[in-house]
Design a protein around this motif. Structure first.
Motif, PDB file in Angstrom:
ATOM      1  N   VAL A   1       0.896  -1.158  -0.157  1.00 44.38           N
ATOM      2  CA  VAL A   1      -0.123  -0.201   0.023  1.00 44.38           C
ATOM      3  C   VAL A   1       0.957   1.230  -0.036  1.00 44.38           C
ATOM      4  CG1 VAL A   1      -0.085  -0.008   2.625  1.00 44.38           C
ATOM      5  CG2 VAL A   1      -1.945   1.260   1.349  1.00 44.38           C
ATOM      6  N   TYR A   2       0.652   2.152  -1.051  1.00 41.24           N
ATOM      7  CA  TYR A   2       1.487   3.451  -1.056  1.00 41.24           C
ATOM      8  C   TYR A   2       1.007   4.398  -0.082  1.00 41.24           C
ATOM      9  CZ  TYR A   2       3.001   1.072  -5.044  1.00 41.24           C
ATOM     10  OH  TYR A   2       3.663   0.541  -6.047  1.00 41.24           O
ATOM     11  N   ALA A   3       2.157   5.274   0.229  1.00 41.05           N
ATOM     12  CA  ALA A   3       1.666   6.153   1.327  1.00 41.05           C
ATOM     13  C   ALA A   3       0.459   7.283   0.846  1.00 41.05           C
ATOM     14  CB  ALA A   3       2.718   7.304   1.511  1.00 41.05           C
ATOM     15  N   ALA A   4      -0.353   7.605   1.534  1.00 41.07           N
ATOM     16  CA  ALA A   4      -1.426   8.547   1.444  1.00 41.07           C
ATOM     17  C   ALA A   4      -2.620   7.740   0.453  1.00 41.07           C
ATOM     18  CB  ALA A   4      -1.089   9.920   0.651  1.00 41.07           C
ATOM     19  N   SER A   5      -2.443   6.550   0.518  1.00 41.71           N
ATOM     20  CA  SER A   5      -3.510   5.757  -0.419  1.00 41.71           C
ATOM     21  C   SER A   5      -4.161   4.656   0.435  1.00 41.71           C
ATOM     22  CB  SER A   5      -2.756   4.675  -1.498  1.00 41.71           C
ATOM     23  OG  SER A   5      -3.486   3.867  -2.086  1.00 41.71           O
ATOM     24  N   SER A   6      -5.432   4.356   0.220  1.00 40.98           N
ATOM     25  CA  SER A   6      -6.212   3.339   0.979  1.00 40.98           C
ATOM     26  C   SER A   6      -6.576   2.196   0.034  1.00 40.98           C
ATOM     27  CB  SER A   6      -7.820   3.882   1.154  1.00 40.98           C
ATOM     28  OG  SER A   6      -8.284   4.487   0.403  1.00 40.98           O
TER      29      SER A   6
ATOM     30  N   HIS B   1      -2.934   4.933   4.092  1.00 43.15           N
ATOM     31  CA  HIS B   1      -1.786   4.719   4.941  1.00 43.15           C
ATOM     32  C   HIS B   1      -0.750   5.873   4.983  1.00 43.15           C
ATOM     33  CE1 HIS B   1       1.582   2.167   6.582  1.00 43.15           C
ATOM     34  NE2 HIS B   1       0.674   1.175   6.663  1.00 43.15           N
ATOM     35  N   THR B   2      -0.219   6.190   6.281  1.00 42.46           N
ATOM     36  CA  THR B   2       0.476   7.513   6.324  1.00 42.46           C
ATOM     37  C   THR B   2       1.815   7.366   5.608  1.00 42.46           C
ATOM     38  OG1 THR B   2       1.045   6.786   8.569  1.00 42.46           O
ATOM     39  CG2 THR B   2      -0.818   8.136   8.522  1.00 42.46           C
ATOM     40  N   THR B   3       2.666   6.130   6.010  1.00 41.68           N
ATOM     41  CA  THR B   3       3.863   6.017   5.440  1.00 41.68           C
ATOM     42  C   THR B   3       3.913   5.043   4.138  1.00 41.68           C
ATOM     43  OG1 THR B   3       4.187   4.312   6.933  1.00 41.68           O
ATOM     44  CG2 THR B   3       4.557   6.514   7.785  1.00 41.68           C
TER      45      THR B   3
END
Length: 283
Positions: free
Chosen positions: A83-88, A131-133
């Motif tokens: 999961v990439y940062a800033a992605s849900s 996801h923040t990081t």
């Protein structure tokens, strides 16, 4: 005399004597544990290991039951997720999302926990917050069942998940209570026949208890002469009494559940009694 051996751990010391070319131990050397090693509380048998002298704690040093567990219970998923940062949006490699997670399940990815909001395939799902990081090629964890009871064939008979939801004859839980054949219940109630049924607050509020009073014919004046008060077939006997407007009520009354009736009995000195029944139904 020549000292040939001293034990490292004491006391007592083990001393061997050299006499005429032969070594004769003065006594057998004891078996001693190093100072920092304590005996295990577990015992071993053919069936495995066991502990009979107290409670066992996991995540707690003061267990209050035979087995006390405190903390998060996580179960690793098959494959790896990214999961990439800033992605849900969560993607997987060799994952089995449709089999291992459901909407509403908790999901731990890296150091962050989320709630699953959608499962589109075995390799794609969505979570309730970005996801923040970010995390790449890691194992994701879902909250495991608090309690699982299985049949002899290995099928789930009852499951309590990490959120406290209960599933009976169906392991895929998404409600407070889920019964077999994917039937969800907000409430359970007992119908007029005594069977447990699924219902809702609205359905339960519409149900009413309806009762009627039934008085039987007067009995004969001889001792123990009966009076009968019958409930009709759609009603259930819920109360039974003896009635006499003139004097004491004879030998009392008793319910006859088998025949759905109340029976009152006259006394030797009485002039007759009436049986009175309370009959009720739910509609």
């Amino acid at each position: 005399m020549k000292i040939t051996h001293l034990s490292r751990f004491g006391p007592p010391l083990a001393i061997s004597l050299l006499v005429l070319g032969a070594t004769v131990p003065t006594h057998a050397q004891p078996t001693l544990l190093p100072p920092d090693v304590s005996p295990s509380p577990w015992s071993e048998s053919e069936q495995g290991i066991h502990y009979n002298d107290g409670n066992v704690g996991i995540g707690t040093d003061s267990p209050g039951a035979n087995l006390s567990i405190q903390g998060n219970l996580w179960q690793g998923l098959t494959g790896e997720v990214t999961v990439y940062a800033a992605s849900s949006d969560v993607t997987g490699i060799d994952t089995l999302f449709t089999q291992e997670v459901s909407v509403g399940n908790a999901l731990l990815i890296g150091e962050e926990s989320f709630t699953v909001t959608g499962v589109s395939s075995d390799t794609a799902l969505t979570i309730d917050a970005p996801h923040t990081t970010g995390a790449q090629s890691v194992i994701a964890y879902t909250s495991s069942a608090l309690l699982s009871v299985q049949t002899s064939a290995g099928a789930d008979a009852m499951v309590i998940d990490g959120s406290g939801n209960v599933g009976i004859d169906n392991a895929e839980i998404s409600n407070d209570l889920k019964l077999g054949n994917k039937t969800s219940c907000e409430k359970l109630y007992t119908d007029a026949s005594g069977d447990v049924q699924c219902g809702t607050d609205e359905g339960m509020q519409s149900a009413q208890l309806v009762c009627e009073h039934v008085q039987g014919d007067i009995s004969a004046s001889s001792d123990d002469s009966p009076s009968y008060a019958y409930c009709s077939s759609e009603y259930t006997l819920t109360g039974c009494a003896c009635y006499n407007p003139w004097d004491g009520c004879g030998d009392g009354a008793k319910p006859d559940i088998t025949n759905n009736r109340c029976v009152a009995y006259n006394s030797a000195s009485g002039i007759g009694v009436y049986a009175q029944a309370i009959c009720c139904k739910i509609e």
